[in-house]
Scaffold this motif. Sequence first.
Motif, PDB file in Angstrom:
ATOM      1  N   GLU A   5       0.821  -1.205   0.000  1.00 51.84           N
ATOM      2  CA  GLU A   5       0.000   0.000   0.000  1.00 51.84           C
ATOM      3  C   GLU A   5       0.856   1.256   0.000  1.00 51.84           C
ATOM      4  O   GLU A   5       0.512   2.254  -0.647  1.00 51.84           O
ATOM      5  CB  GLU A   5      -0.925  -0.016   1.220  1.00 51.84           C
ATOM      6  CG  GLU A   5      -2.020  -1.080   1.139  1.00 51.84           C
ATOM      7  CD  GLU A   5      -2.787  -1.219   2.434  1.00 51.84           C
ATOM      8  OE1 GLU A   5      -3.948  -1.664   2.389  1.00 51.84           O
ATOM      9  OE2 GLU A   5      -2.202  -0.891   3.495  1.00 51.84           O
ATOM     10  N   ARG A   6       1.982   1.233   0.735  1.00 48.46           N
ATOM     11  CA  ARG A   6       2.880   2.394   0.736  1.00 48.46           C
ATOM     12  C   ARG A   6       3.465   2.655  -0.655  1.00 48.46           C
ATOM     13  O   ARG A   6       3.531   3.792  -1.119  1.00 48.46           O
ATOM     14  CB  ARG A   6       4.001   2.191   1.754  1.00 48.46           C
ATOM     15  CG  ARG A   6       3.581   2.398   3.198  1.00 48.46           C
ATOM     16  CD  ARG A   6       4.778   2.576   4.096  1.00 48.46           C
ATOM     17  NE  ARG A   6       5.617   1.374   4.104  1.00 48.46           N
ATOM     18  CZ  ARG A   6       5.460   0.370   4.966  1.00 48.46           C
ATOM     19  NH1 ARG A   6       4.485   0.425   5.876  1.00 48.46           N
ATOM     20  NH2 ARG A   6       6.246  -0.678   4.923  1.00 48.46           N
ATOM     21  N   ILE A   7       3.875   1.581  -1.333  1.00 48.68           N
ATOM     22  CA  ILE A   7       4.466   1.731  -2.670  1.00 48.68           C
ATOM     23  C   ILE A   7       3.435   2.248  -3.660  1.00 48.68           C
ATOM     24  O   ILE A   7       3.691   3.164  -4.437  1.00 48.68           O
ATOM     25  CB  ILE A   7       5.050   0.384  -3.144  1.00 48.68           C
ATOM     26  CG1 ILE A   7       6.254   0.004  -2.275  1.00 48.68           C
ATOM     27  CG2 ILE A   7       5.446   0.457  -4.623  1.00 48.68           C
ATOM     28  CD1 ILE A   7       6.784  -1.380  -2.542  1.00 48.68           C
ATOM     29  N   ARG A  13       0.847   9.344  -5.977  1.00 54.49           N
ATOM     30  CA  ARG A  13       1.254  10.731  -5.771  1.00 54.49           C
ATOM     31  C   ARG A  13       2.165  11.213  -6.889  1.00 54.49           C
ATOM     32  O   ARG A  13       2.080  12.364  -7.328  1.00 54.49           O
ATOM     33  CB  ARG A  13       1.944  10.881  -4.410  1.00 54.49           C
ATOM     34  CG  ARG A  13       0.996  10.750  -3.218  1.00 54.49           C
ATOM     35  CD  ARG A  13       1.664  11.177  -1.928  1.00 54.49           C
ATOM     36  NE  ARG A  13       2.767  10.280  -1.560  1.00 54.49           N
ATOM     37  CZ  ARG A  13       2.606   9.162  -0.850  1.00 54.49           C
ATOM     38  NH1 ARG A  13       1.390   8.797  -0.428  1.00 54.49           N
ATOM     39  NH2 ARG A  13       3.647   8.418  -0.540  1.00 54.49           N
ATOM     40  N   ALA A  14       3.031  10.316  -7.368  1.00 53.85           N
ATOM     41  CA  ALA A  14       3.945  10.696  -8.448  1.00 53.85           C
ATOM     42  C   ALA A  14       3.202  10.942  -9.758  1.00 53.85           C
ATOM     43  O   ALA A  14       3.635  11.744 -10.591  1.00 53.85           O
ATOM     44  CB  ALA A  14       4.999   9.607  -8.646  1.00 53.85           C
ATOM     45  N   LEU A  15       2.063  10.269  -9.928  1.00 58.27           N
ATOM     46  CA  LEU A  15       1.293  10.395 -11.167  1.00 58.27           C
ATOM     47  C   LEU A  15       0.138  11.389 -11.053  1.00 58.27           C
ATOM     48  O   LEU A  15      -0.657  11.519 -11.987  1.00 58.27           O
ATOM     49  CB  LEU A  15       0.729   9.023 -11.573  1.00 58.27           C
ATOM     50  CG  LEU A  15       1.764   7.940 -11.928  1.00 58.27           C
ATOM     51  CD1 LEU A  15       1.051   6.619 -12.206  1.00 58.27           C
ATOM     52  CD2 LEU A  15       2.598   8.360 -13.123  1.00 58.27           C
ATOM     53  N   ALA A  16       0.077  12.086  -9.950  1.00 57.21           N
ATOM     54  CA  ALA A  16      -1.066  12.972  -9.715  1.00 57.21           C
ATOM     55  C   ALA A  16      -1.206  14.045 -10.783  1.00 57.21           C
ATOM     56  O   ALA A  16      -2.315  14.421 -11.169  1.00 57.21           O
ATOM     57  CB  ALA A  16      -0.953  13.614  -8.337  1.00 57.21           C
ATOM     58  N   ASP A  17      -0.085  14.581 -11.267  1.00 57.15           N
ATOM     59  CA  ASP A  17      -0.146  15.653 -12.266  1.00 57.15           C
ATOM     60  C   ASP A  17       0.162  15.152 -13.676  1.00 57.15           C
ATOM     61  O   ASP A  17       0.428  15.950 -14.577  1.00 57.15           O
ATOM     62  CB  ASP A  17       0.826  16.779 -11.912  1.00 57.15           C
ATOM     63  CG  ASP A  17       2.260  16.283 -11.805  1.00 57.15           C
ATOM     64  OD1 ASP A  17       2.458  15.050 -11.800  1.00 57.15           O
ATOM     65  OD2 ASP A  17       3.181  17.131 -11.709  1.00 57.15           O
ATOM     66  N   ALA A  18       0.114  13.841 -13.873  1.00 57.76           N
ATOM     67  CA  ALA A  18       0.386  13.285 -15.202  1.00 57.76           C
ATOM     68  C   ALA A  18      -0.806  13.538 -16.120  1.00 57.76           C
ATOM     69  O   ALA A  18      -1.953  13.615 -15.665  1.00 57.76           O
ATOM     70  CB  ALA A  18       0.658  11.783 -15.104  1.00 57.76           C
ATOM     71  N   PRO A  19      -0.574  13.693 -17.426  1.00 51.97           N
ATOM     72  CA  PRO A  19      -1.679  13.909 -18.377  1.00 51.97           C
ATOM     73  C   PRO A  19      -2.646  12.735 -18.362  1.00 51.97           C
ATOM     74  O   PRO A  19      -2.270  11.586 -18.104  1.00 51.97           O
ATOM     75  CB  PRO A  19      -0.965  14.016 -19.737  1.00 51.97           C
ATOM     76  CG  PRO A  19       0.446  14.361 -19.398  1.00 51.97           C
ATOM     77  CD  PRO A  19       0.737  13.712 -18.082  1.00 51.97           C
ATOM     78  N   GLY A  20      -3.907  13.010 -18.621  1.00 59.47           N
ATOM     79  CA  GLY A  20      -4.910  11.962 -18.666  1.00 59.47           C
ATOM     80  C   GLY A  20      -4.766  11.085 -19.896  1.00 59.47           C
ATOM     81  O   GLY A  20      -3.987  11.383 -20.808  1.00 59.47           O
ATOM     82  N   GLU A  21      -5.539  10.011 -19.933  1.00 56.48           N
ATOM     83  CA  GLU A  21      -5.435   9.052 -21.034  1.00 56.48           C
ATOM     84  C   GLU A  21      -5.829   9.672 -22.367  1.00 56.48           C
ATOM     85  O   GLU A  21      -5.372   9.247 -23.424  1.00 56.48           O
ATOM     86  CB  GLU A  21      -6.321   7.833 -20.753  1.00 56.48           C
ATOM     87  CG  GLU A  21      -5.860   6.999 -19.573  1.00 56.48           C
ATOM     88  CD  GLU A  21      -6.739   5.800 -19.359  1.00 56.48           C
ATOM     89  OE1 GLU A  21      -7.698   5.635 -20.138  1.00 56.48           O
ATOM     90  OE2 GLU A  21      -6.476   5.017 -18.427  1.00 56.48           O
ATOM     91  N   ASP A  22      -6.705  10.674 -22.335  1.00 60.19           N
ATOM     92  CA  ASP A  22      -7.191  11.279 -23.578  1.00 60.19           C
ATOM     93  C   ASP A  22      -6.310  12.429 -24.063  1.00 60.19           C
ATOM     94  O   ASP A  22      -6.602  13.034 -25.095  1.00 60.19           O
ATOM     95  CB  ASP A  22      -8.623  11.791 -23.385  1.00 60.19           C
ATOM     96  CG  ASP A  22      -9.594  10.660 -23.077  1.00 60.19           C
ATOM     97  OD1 ASP A  22      -9.333   9.544 -23.543  1.00 60.19           O
ATOM     98  OD2 ASP A  22     -10.592  10.909 -22.375  1.00 60.19           O
TER      99      ASP A  22
END
Length: 218
Positions: A5-7, A13-22
């Motif tokens: 769960e920690r990993i 959190r690292a992907l929170a600002d990543a672009p969406g799939e579209d």
Amino acid sequence: MSSRERILGRVRRALADAPGEDTPIERAYLREHGDRSVEETTDLLAENLADYRAIVHRCSPDDLAVTLAGMLAARGAKTVLVPPGLDPAWLADADAEQVPDRLESTPHELDRIDSVVTACAVAVAETGTIVLDGGPDQGRRRITLVPDHHICVVRVPDQVVGSVPQALERLDPVRPLTWISGPSATSDIELDRVEGVHGPRTLEVVLVGAQPSAEANS
């Protein structure tokens, strides 16, 4: 909280600002390196094919039959494997026995064939690559992998492109694509080169429609 769960929490959190799939992916890479004429692109293809140890010939469409006949005679070929859709006029002057590609042909039978002649789907100048897609004038993949001598005819300029991205635009990804850069070869840990391991030992390419070369006229 478990280690798992920690990993996973850190990943979220690292992907929170990543672009969406579209979100569209920017593809700003060059489609071709340089602005070349048809003649320059064909010359680059011939140069890179030769660099990969393919034997390159050039001839006009009217001279193709006699060019192929001369190549087979020089090779001493007694038999030549013919895909079902190959233009019969291409081998009209050849003395070698023409063997049709048959579904029931075994690898041992194909291995006894001296040469195979095919067309291609597209040729890439920047990489010196010939691409086959299993079309009627190219036949099944194994007929260009088992015989020891492959002659491939490339129509210039219709089948010649500058780069791999341009080639991909012309190809159907669901077809059985074979990408060929020179004769089959591999090297062991001491870098001793061995040819003919995964395919034909000799690859000859005929550029039809280009300026005839000394090889084609000999």
